[in-house]
Enzyme design. Sequence first.
Site, mmCIF file in Angstrom:
data_model
loop_
_atom_site.group_PDB
_atom_site.id
_atom_site.type_symbol
_atom_site.label_atom_id
_atom_site.label_comp_id
_atom_site.label_asym_id
_atom_site.label_seq_id
_atom_site.Cartn_x
_atom_site.Cartn_y
_atom_site.Cartn_z
ATOM 1 N N GLU A 102 -25.933 -17.214 12.581
ATOM 2 C CA GLU A 102 -26.873 -16.612 13.541
ATOM 3 C C GLU A 102 -26.180 -16.154 14.824
ATOM 4 O O GLU A 102 -26.779 -15.440 15.630
ATOM 5 C CB GLU A 102 -27.961 -17.625 13.925
ATOM 6 C CG GLU A 102 -29.000 -17.884 12.847
ATOM 7 C CD GLU A 102 -28.618 -19.022 11.917
ATOM 8 O OE1 GLU A 102 -27.415 -19.293 11.771
ATOM 9 O OE2 GLU A 102 -29.524 -19.645 11.336
ATOM 10 N N TRP A 158 -27.240 -42.912 19.768
ATOM 11 C CA TRP A 158 -26.769 -42.066 18.672
ATOM 12 C C TRP A 158 -25.349 -42.435 18.270
ATOM 13 O O TRP A 158 -24.479 -42.638 19.120
ATOM 14 C CB TRP A 158 -26.789 -40.596 19.103
ATOM 15 C CG TRP A 158 -28.162 -40.003 19.065
ATOM 16 C CD1 TRP A 158 -29.242 -40.481 18.382
ATOM 17 C CD2 TRP A 158 -28.601 -38.813 19.727
ATOM 18 N NE1 TRP A 158 -30.327 -39.670 18.577
ATOM 19 C CE2 TRP A 158 -29.974 -38.635 19.395
ATOM 20 C CE3 TRP A 158 -27.987 -37.884 20.539
ATOM 21 C CZ2 TRP A 158 -30.724 -37.566 19.863
ATOM 22 C CZ3 TRP A 158 -28.739 -36.816 21.007
ATOM 23 C CH2 TRP A 158 -30.093 -36.662 20.679
ATOM 24 N N LYS A 199 -29.530 -42.993 14.475
ATOM 25 C CA LYS A 199 -29.920 -43.668 15.716
ATOM 26 C C LYS A 199 -29.880 -45.170 15.457
ATOM 27 O O LYS A 199 -30.603 -45.678 14.606
ATOM 28 C CB LYS A 199 -31.315 -43.228 16.146
ATOM 29 C CG LYS A 199 -31.426 -43.196 17.643
ATOM 30 C CD LYS A 199 -32.493 -42.256 18.123
ATOM 31 C CE LYS A 199 -32.241 -41.990 19.608
ATOM 32 N NZ LYS A 199 -33.310 -41.297 20.248
ATOM 33 N N THR A 259 -28.202 -17.176 5.581
ATOM 34 C CA THR A 259 -27.707 -18.542 5.803
ATOM 35 C C THR A 259 -28.413 -19.423 4.784
ATOM 36 O O THR A 259 -29.584 -19.218 4.494
ATOM 37 C CB THR A 259 -28.061 -19.096 7.191
ATOM 38 O OG1 THR A 259 -29.476 -19.278 7.242
ATOM 39 C CG2 THR A 259 -27.621 -18.187 8.281
HETATM 40 P P1 AMP Z 1 -22.799 -21.496 9.115
HETATM 41 O O1 AMP Z 1 -23.917 -20.709 9.657
HETATM 42 O O2 AMP Z 1 -22.849 -21.668 7.629
HETATM 43 O O3 AMP Z 1 -21.490 -21.008 9.591
HETATM 44 O O4 AMP Z 1 -22.959 -22.995 9.666
HETATM 45 C C1 AMP Z 1 -23.033 -23.253 11.035
HETATM 46 C C2 AMP Z 1 -22.961 -24.730 11.283
HETATM 47 O O5 AMP Z 1 -21.692 -25.250 10.872
HETATM 48 C C3 AMP Z 1 -23.057 -25.104 12.760
HETATM 49 O O6 AMP Z 1 -24.376 -25.103 13.227
HETATM 50 C C4 AMP Z 1 -22.413 -26.478 12.762
HETATM 51 O O7 AMP Z 1 -23.326 -27.485 12.345
HETATM 52 C C5 AMP Z 1 -21.327 -26.351 11.703
HETATM 53 N N1 AMP Z 1 -20.031 -26.071 12.351
HETATM 54 C C6 AMP Z 1 -19.435 -24.872 12.517
HETATM 55 N N2 AMP Z 1 -18.242 -25.020 13.144
HETATM 56 C C7 AMP Z 1 -18.096 -26.335 13.397
HETATM 57 C C8 AMP Z 1 -17.078 -27.124 14.033
HETATM 58 N N3 AMP Z 1 -15.955 -26.587 14.522
HETATM 59 N N4 AMP Z 1 -17.292 -28.447 14.123
HETATM 60 C C9 AMP Z 1 -18.420 -29.023 13.638
HETATM 61 N N5 AMP Z 1 -19.385 -28.346 13.024
HETATM 62 C C10 AMP Z 1 -19.239 -27.007 12.892
#
Ligand code: AMP
Length: 538
Positions: free
Chosen positions: A330, A443, A438, A185
């Site tokens: 993760e 928020w 904030k 990641t």
């Molecule tokens: P990744 O590990 O690169 O897939 O990134 C994961 C992160 O992407 C999550 O912790 C969220 O912050 C963001 N994310 C994934 N899906 C969504 C969604 N449907 N809406 C908003 N944020 C998302």
Amino acid sequence: MLGLMQNYPLLAHTILDHAALNHGDREMVTRAIEGPIRRINYHDLRLRALRVAKALHNEGISTGDRVATMAWNTDRHFETWYGVMGIGAICHTLNPRLFAEQLVYIINHAEDKILFIDLTFVPLAEALAAKLPSIKKYIILTDEAHMPATTLPNAVAYESWLAGVDADFAWHSFDENTAAGLCYTSGTTGNPKGVVYSHRSNVLHGLMANQPDVFGLTSKHVVLPIVPMFHANAWALTFSAPMAGASMVMPGAGMDGKSIYELLDSEKINVSAAVPTVWLGLLQHLEENNLQLPYLDTVAIGGAACPRMMMEALELKYGVEVIHAWGMTEMSPIGTTGKLKSAEESLPVAEKIDLKLKQGRTPYLVEMKIVDDDGNDLPRDGVTSGHLLVRGPAISSAYFKLGEIILDEDNWFDTGDIANINAGGYMQITDRDKDVIKSGGEWISSIEVENTAIGCEGVAEAAVIGIPHPKWTERPLLIVVRKPGSEVTAEEVLAYLEGKIAKWWIPEAVEIVDELPHTATGKIQKMELRKKFGGYEF
Ligand code: AMP
């Protein structure tokens, strides 16, 4: 007393055995990197995966070795993936969109021994090769006829490499907790961290993804995974589709609206999955060419929040059911999906869209809750926001080689997202914890402000950051990229937001820029924006 059932290990390559035996004639169709459309079925894919396993075994690759791929979604990438896992080696999917230094760091950290690579990325690999001492062989995913002249040391065409072995080979057997996959990641700070999937977690996650309220694939489906295999297992589709006997269509390098539409139409695809940017490209192509989507039933949208206009266009104009999905590398990656429950189907359309714009409910095998800054549980009232924690058998407990357990004492993993959960179990992400704004002790959801702003005519992309403010602690600044040819002004964007979001969420100012900085997975780099607009005064 223990139960008296078989101790049957959950091994990921048995998914392909199942598909080959029971759905052997179901096809995988690939838009090949070399150009033409290529067709193969699960029966033959399994035989080729066995040959990959045998050839790797002959190369001396064994349990625990890391074998990397830098490849698009194709049949060759799929059979390589299963071949690597089938001998207990670890398939390390590299994201070619990462910066060069990050790729070098990741490959060296993983100590990858072999790199399978698509033609597209040969120049990239050539530029890095001198810094990759662990890689002993480069296998270019093509045939001899398309093999490029390359400076890569020990490079061989995949088909020639495979031609030397037959499929007379048995998968190795090992414990179900053996590592099967590795995916790094890329956070916005620090070095990328390696998430290590196990055979058990992949099988359980594939089963989970096939629950009817998740993606619910069956042997009648034809599925197009646009989300790359290097982005967290193509959201489980590389496991869940063969498990269900669903046909797969692999888009190769063609992710633009026109290429995607062609596949949707010619292959009569009924399920697909991708990040919002891809759907934006498809919607533009449909509109410009006055096209419809007669075969497509369902699309999963995740990775970033699904904007309202996208949900409305797909659901109301094109008659496609949108499953809004949230998750992370993760988590294998699926965390929640937003299929409506039966009582909600009869709600007025606008309310249904509101509900579907939330990130959805957890399937069985994912637990989630929200807590305050001190770790106290918060209510599921759909209003109170808190840190989103998760746990389950397909969720990481530590990062590769970093040792330290990343869970609290009750095994909860902090996702880094801020969310609320309503009484029906629907979760809504309001921010990343690093990005929250904030204002006056409350928020502001930057995600909601951004997604509303994208609905404004002429706005292509939007990002909100908090700017320090003497009275309110922070106030939001909206940063906008215009669509090509648009002259939309800051005042027009602000006027558009009036009445659509809470009054005190309306940004203090709007700045128009040519482009926004993105990470390799397409997320906006807010830290860069905060740097750029450091010292900003309203
Ligand atoms: P990744 O590990 O690169 O897939 O990134 C994961 C992160 O992407 C999550 O912790 C969220 O912050 C963001 N994310 C994934 N899906 C969504 C969604 N449907 N809406 C908003 N944020 C998302």
